[in-house]
Write a protein that holds these residues in place. Structure first.
Motif, PDB file in Angstrom:
ATOM      1  N   GLY A  54       0.789  -1.225   0.000  1.00  0.00           N
ATOM      2  CA  GLY A  54       0.000   0.000   0.000  1.00  0.00           C
ATOM      3  C   GLY A  54       0.818   1.270   0.000  1.00  0.00           C
ATOM      4  O   GLY A  54       0.260   2.378   0.016  1.00  0.00           O
ATOM      5  N   ASN A  55       2.144   1.147  -0.005  1.00  0.00           N
ATOM      6  CA  ASN A  55       2.999   2.330  -0.089  1.00  0.00           C
ATOM      7  C   ASN A  55       3.112   2.760  -1.547  1.00  0.00           C
ATOM      8  O   ASN A  55       3.060   1.928  -2.462  1.00  0.00           O
ATOM      9  N   SER A  56       3.295   4.047  -1.775  1.00  0.00           N
ATOM     10  CA  SER A  56       3.334   4.528  -3.149  1.00  0.00           C
ATOM     11  C   SER A  56       4.297   5.693  -3.295  1.00  0.00           C
ATOM     12  O   SER A  56       4.689   6.333  -2.313  1.00  0.00           O
ATOM     13  N   PHE A  57       4.660   5.935  -4.541  1.00  0.00           N
ATOM     14  CA  PHE A  57       5.510   7.062  -4.897  1.00  0.00           C
ATOM     15  C   PHE A  57       4.861   7.764  -6.074  1.00  0.00           C
ATOM     16  O   PHE A  57       4.448   7.115  -7.037  1.00  0.00           O
ATOM     17  N   GLU A  58       4.751   9.090  -6.009  1.00  0.00           N
ATOM     18  CA  GLU A  58       4.115   9.858  -7.070  1.00  0.00           C
ATOM     19  C   GLU A  58       5.101  10.860  -7.654  1.00  0.00           C
ATOM     20  O   GLU A  58       5.902  11.442  -6.936  1.00  0.00           O
ATOM     21  N   ARG A  59       5.022  11.038  -8.968  1.00  0.00           N
ATOM     22  CA  ARG A  59       5.830  12.059  -9.623  1.00  0.00           C
ATOM     23  C   ARG A  59       4.982  12.726 -10.692  1.00  0.00           C
ATOM     24  O   ARG A  59       4.439  12.066 -11.570  1.00  0.00           O
ATOM     25  N   SER A  60       4.836  14.042 -10.598  1.00  0.00           N
ATOM     26  CA  SER A  60       4.041  14.795 -11.558  1.00  0.00           C
ATOM     27  C   SER A  60       4.948  15.565 -12.495  1.00  0.00           C
ATOM     28  O   SER A  60       6.098  15.885 -12.165  1.00  0.00           O
ATOM     29  N   CYS A  61       4.402  15.877 -13.665  1.00  0.00           N
ATOM     30  CA  CYS A  61       5.159  16.688 -14.608  1.00  0.00           C
ATOM     31  C   CYS A  61       5.243  18.122 -14.098  1.00  0.00           C
ATOM     32  O   CYS A  61       4.560  18.514 -13.152  1.00  0.00           O
TER      33      CYS A  61
END
Length: 254
Positions: free
Chosen positions: A198-205
């Motif tokens: 359930g852990n996550s990593f997000e990267r946006s433009c």
């Protein structure tokens, strides 16, 4: 190919009765929408959900290098498709069905779709890759399509396994041979990588330039030594288009 756990842009048919892959990379799934499916009010609603991602016209010419040139009409997108084991980009024709006197309980319908084959000159066979110190996994060959909403469109790219040795660093990169120090990836607009815990990593433009490439994403912190499952999702933020370029999961050993 006999697995029946197919998923279309995150949507799984309730009941796949059988499959015909004799015309691969075109595949036909013989399905049935059933009133007990709690996701929908009626069986027809499931078919309508597939209609929303369907195309009127699709071409998928095989290339000399062993890949295919998938093209879809403007009414429908290129979507991620998975059979629960392998992952492709593909396009779905409008479902074929014929409601009858039992339509409120069950509707049989066909899902016919085309899979984009990987160009053998672009994606090497891992068994013949000389650099065995750099394991990798192809996530997507890249795609883009126009959308008429802002901040709501989501594309499920699939869940992928990766065998981590607990030593090297693992990145999302644009090429299986990429150097994360200099490599750039294209994301429009946000990439979410999550693990089974359930852990996550997000990267946006970059909000100032939605289509500018950005640096590779390190996801080592999401892994434990051994077999891992990572799920990849693209989300829209700014509207206009949604998609990404080639994405690989690679390991780099210093």
């Amino acid at each position: 190919m006999d697995n029946l756990d197919w998923i279309f842009n995150g949507l799984r048919p309730y009941w796949i009765q059988s499959m015909d892959d004799s015309s691969f990379p075109q595949i036909t799934l013989h399905c049935a929408a059933y009133y007990e499916d709690s996701r929908y009010e009626t069986p027809l609603d499931e078919i309508k959900a597939f209609k929303e991602m369907a195309c009127l016209k699709i071409t998928n010419e095989i290339t000399e290098s062993g890949g295919s040139d998938l093209q879809a009409s403007i009414d429908g997108p290129i979507i991620p498709i998975s059979d629960g084991i392998d992952n492709w980009l593909g396009a779905l024709y409008y479902p074929k069905y014929g409601p009858d006197e039992f339509a409120m309980e069950l509707i049989e319908f066909d899902l016919i779709f085309e899979l984009q084959l990987v160009n053998k000159e672009v994606i090497p066979d891992p068994l013949t890759t000389p650099d065995t110190t750099k394991p990798y996994n192809l996530i997507t060959q890249g795609y883009t399509y126009l959308i008429n909403t802002v901040g709501t469109a989501t594309q499920y790219l699939g869940t992928f396994t990766f065998n981590w040795d607990g030593i090297g660093r693992v990145y999302v990169a644009s090429d299986w041979q990429a150097d994360p120090a200099t490599d750039l990836i294209n994301i429009d607009d946000q990439l979410i990588v999550s693990n089974a815990d359930g852990n996550s990593f997000e990267r946006s433009c970059n909000a100032g330039n939605h289509y500018a490439p950005g640096p590779d994403i390190e996801v080592t912190s999401l892994l434990h030594e051994g077999i891992n499952e990572l799920t990849f999702t693209i989300k829209d933020i700014y509207g206009g288009k949604i998609g990404c370029g080639y994405l690989f999961l690679i390991q780099v050993n210093d």
